[in-house]
Design a protein around this motif. Structure first.
Motif, short mmCIF file in Angstrom:
data_model
loop_
_atom_site.label_atom_id
_atom_site.label_comp_id
_atom_site.label_asym_id
_atom_site.label_seq_id
_atom_site.Cartn_x
_atom_site.Cartn_y
_atom_site.Cartn_z
N VAL A 95 2.14 -17.39 -19.65
CA VAL A 95 2.22 -18.76 -19.15
C VAL A 95 0.99 -19.11 -18.33
CG1 VAL A 95 3.46 -18.25 -16.99
CG2 VAL A 95 3.74 -20.46 -18.07
N LEU A 96 0.43 -18.15 -17.61
CA LEU A 96 -0.79 -18.40 -16.85
C LEU A 96 -1.97 -18.64 -17.79
CD1 LEU A 96 -0.28 -15.70 -14.08
CD2 LEU A 96 -0.28 -18.18 -13.75
N PHE A 97 -2.06 -17.83 -18.84
CA PHE A 97 -3.17 -17.99 -19.77
C PHE A 97 -3.06 -19.27 -20.57
CE2 PHE A 97 -5.47 -16.92 -23.77
CZ PHE A 97 -6.74 -16.76 -23.21
N GLY A 129 4.15 -28.61 -22.55
CA GLY A 129 5.40 -28.55 -21.78
C GLY A 129 6.36 -27.53 -22.36
N GLY A 130 6.43 -27.47 -23.68
CA GLY A 130 7.32 -26.50 -24.33
C GLY A 130 6.90 -25.07 -24.06
N VAL A 131 5.59 -24.82 -24.07
CA VAL A 131 5.08 -23.47 -23.78
C VAL A 131 5.47 -23.07 -22.36
CG1 VAL A 131 3.00 -22.11 -23.40
CG2 VAL A 131 3.20 -23.54 -25.44
N MET A 132 5.24 -23.98 -21.41
CA MET A 132 5.56 -23.67 -20.02
C MET A 132 7.07 -23.43 -19.83
SD MET A 132 2.69 -23.62 -18.60
CE MET A 132 1.01 -24.22 -18.77
N THR A 259 0.51 -19.33 -28.23
CA THR A 259 0.71 -17.88 -28.29
C THR A 259 1.97 -17.43 -27.55
OG1 THR A 259 -1.66 -17.43 -28.56
CG2 THR A 259 -0.31 -15.65 -27.68
N PRO A 260 2.24 -17.92 -26.32
CA PRO A 260 3.47 -17.48 -25.63
C PRO A 260 4.75 -17.81 -26.39
CG PRO A 260 1.97 -18.52 -24.08
CD PRO A 260 1.42 -18.78 -25.44
N ILE A 261 4.73 -18.90 -27.18
CA ILE A 261 5.90 -19.23 -28.01
C ILE A 261 6.02 -18.22 -29.14
CG2 ILE A 261 6.85 -20.90 -29.64
CD1 ILE A 261 7.22 -21.82 -26.84
N LEU A 262 4.90 -17.93 -29.79
CA LEU A 262 4.92 -17.03 -30.93
C LEU A 262 5.19 -15.59 -30.53
CD1 LEU A 262 1.85 -18.47 -32.90
CD2 LEU A 262 4.27 -18.98 -33.21
N ILE A 263 4.94 -15.28 -29.25
CA ILE A 263 5.17 -13.90 -28.80
C ILE A 263 6.65 -13.64 -28.52
CG2 ILE A 263 5.02 -14.10 -26.28
CD1 ILE A 263 3.16 -11.74 -26.26
N LEU A 264 7.48 -14.69 -28.46
CA LEU A 264 8.90 -14.51 -28.17
C LEU A 264 9.59 -13.57 -29.17
CD1 LEU A 264 9.94 -18.11 -27.05
CD2 LEU A 264 9.76 -16.06 -25.63
N PRO A 265 9.36 -13.74 -30.49
CA PRO A 265 9.99 -12.79 -31.41
C PRO A 265 9.51 -11.36 -31.20
CG PRO A 265 9.22 -14.75 -32.58
CD PRO A 265 8.64 -14.83 -31.20
N VAL A 266 8.23 -11.22 -30.79
CA VAL A 266 7.70 -9.88 -30.53
C VAL A 266 8.43 -9.25 -29.35
CG1 VAL A 266 5.64 -8.59 -29.87
CG2 VAL A 266 5.44 -10.51 -31.45
#
Length: 296
Positions: A95-97, A129-132, A259-266
């Motif tokens: 979220v910071l990045f 906003g969605g990413v945050m 990226t933070p959204i796509l990392i959720l499945p990971v």
């Protein structure tokens, strides 16, 4: 392929690479991990640039700009990002990045004269906003995975994450005019990577204790670092430079921030538990925002 699609592919590369990066980075330390990653990425990129002839597009007048961009974005920015990840874990460092999208949009307006209007502006707002939302409220209350624990002072981790985001924005935007001249994206990435690696080598040569490895490099570590270098740096960063050739710098930055959204499945695979409700809501907003952007 549209530059917006290239930015999304780059974000996917960074998300996948997080799976390889976190364990090795925490074991070896941010500086050692980054140094090895840059070495592997440089070898991969120069091999491709030499094989395809892309190195011929490099002009001596571009070396200075590529070198400065590499030092700011990769040497400082990447190292700060992994130092942040070691302290706060992939979710909170993500979220910071992701704030690099906001930094990039403002700087693209100030220095490149780019503006976002209409549905593109609405979509960008929904996406960011969605990413945050997905990251800030994406943690389950009973989650106690090691990646969720704070190592050291929280304020230091936050500052490192914001520094990484700012360096990413500055280093990428300063290359926008150069990429429109027709320079090969792979060759440009190879030059940036080599300059960042040189800076790391000089720092290591000073004997500073912080640049030393926290543990011996194992074959398993080397394999993880190579995978991270190939996916995130050799492929992901080259896709971003290619997107910069034809797309708006601010819009490319916004789309690459998913990226933070796509990392959720990971992270789901690691935690073995589904993400919290906030993560799902944030992902839906990000998808809606992306659809509006791609529809313009």
């Amino acid at each position: 392929m549209r530059p917006e699609a290239l930015a999304l592919l780059a974000a996917a590369c960074w998300a996948v690479a997080a799976l390889f990066s976190a364990p090795a980075s925490q074991r070896l330390g941010a500086f050692t991990f980054s140094r090895w990653r840059m070495l592997f990425a440089s070898l991969i990129l120069w091999t491709i640039a030499l094989a395809t002839g892309g190195w011929r597009t490099l002009d001596a007048s571009a070396f200075g700009l590529l070198a400065v961009s590499g030092v700011i974005g990769i040497f400082i920015g990447d190292t700060a990002l992994f130092a942040c990840m070691n302290r706060l874990g992939p979710r909170r460092s993500g979220v910071l990045f992701a704030t690099h999208a906001l930094f990039s949009a403002v700087m693209a307006w100030l220095f490149l004269g780019e503006t976002l209007w209409g549905w593109a502006l609405v979509g960008s707002g929904l996406l960011v906003g969605g990413v945050m939302l997905a990251i800030v409220w994406g943690r389950r209350g009973d989650e106690h995975h090691g990646w969720e624990q704070t190592q050291g002072r929280l304020a230091v981790g936050v500052m490192l994450g914001l520094l990484a985001a700012l360096c990413q924005s500055v280093a990428t935007l300063m290359l926008k005019p150069l990429m429109t001249t027709g320079i090969d994206a792979v060759a440009g990435s190879a030059m940036r990577m080599s300059m960042a690696l040189l800076a790391h080598g000089l720092l290591f040569a000073t004997g500073w204790a912080g640049a030393r490895s926290l543990a011996p490099l194992r074959w398993k570590d080397a394999a993880l670092i190579f995978g991270s270098a190939a996916v995130a740096m050799a492929l992901g960063m080259t896709l971003i430079l290619q997107a910069m050739k034809h797309g708006q710098a601010g819009l490319v930055a916004v789309l690459s921030s998913v990226t933070p959204i796509l990392i959720l499945p990971v992270l789901w695979l690691v935690y073995r538990r589904r993400p919290a409700v906030g993560a799902w809501l944030g992902a839906l907003l990000a998808v809606a925002g992306t659809a509006l952007i791609l529809g313009v």
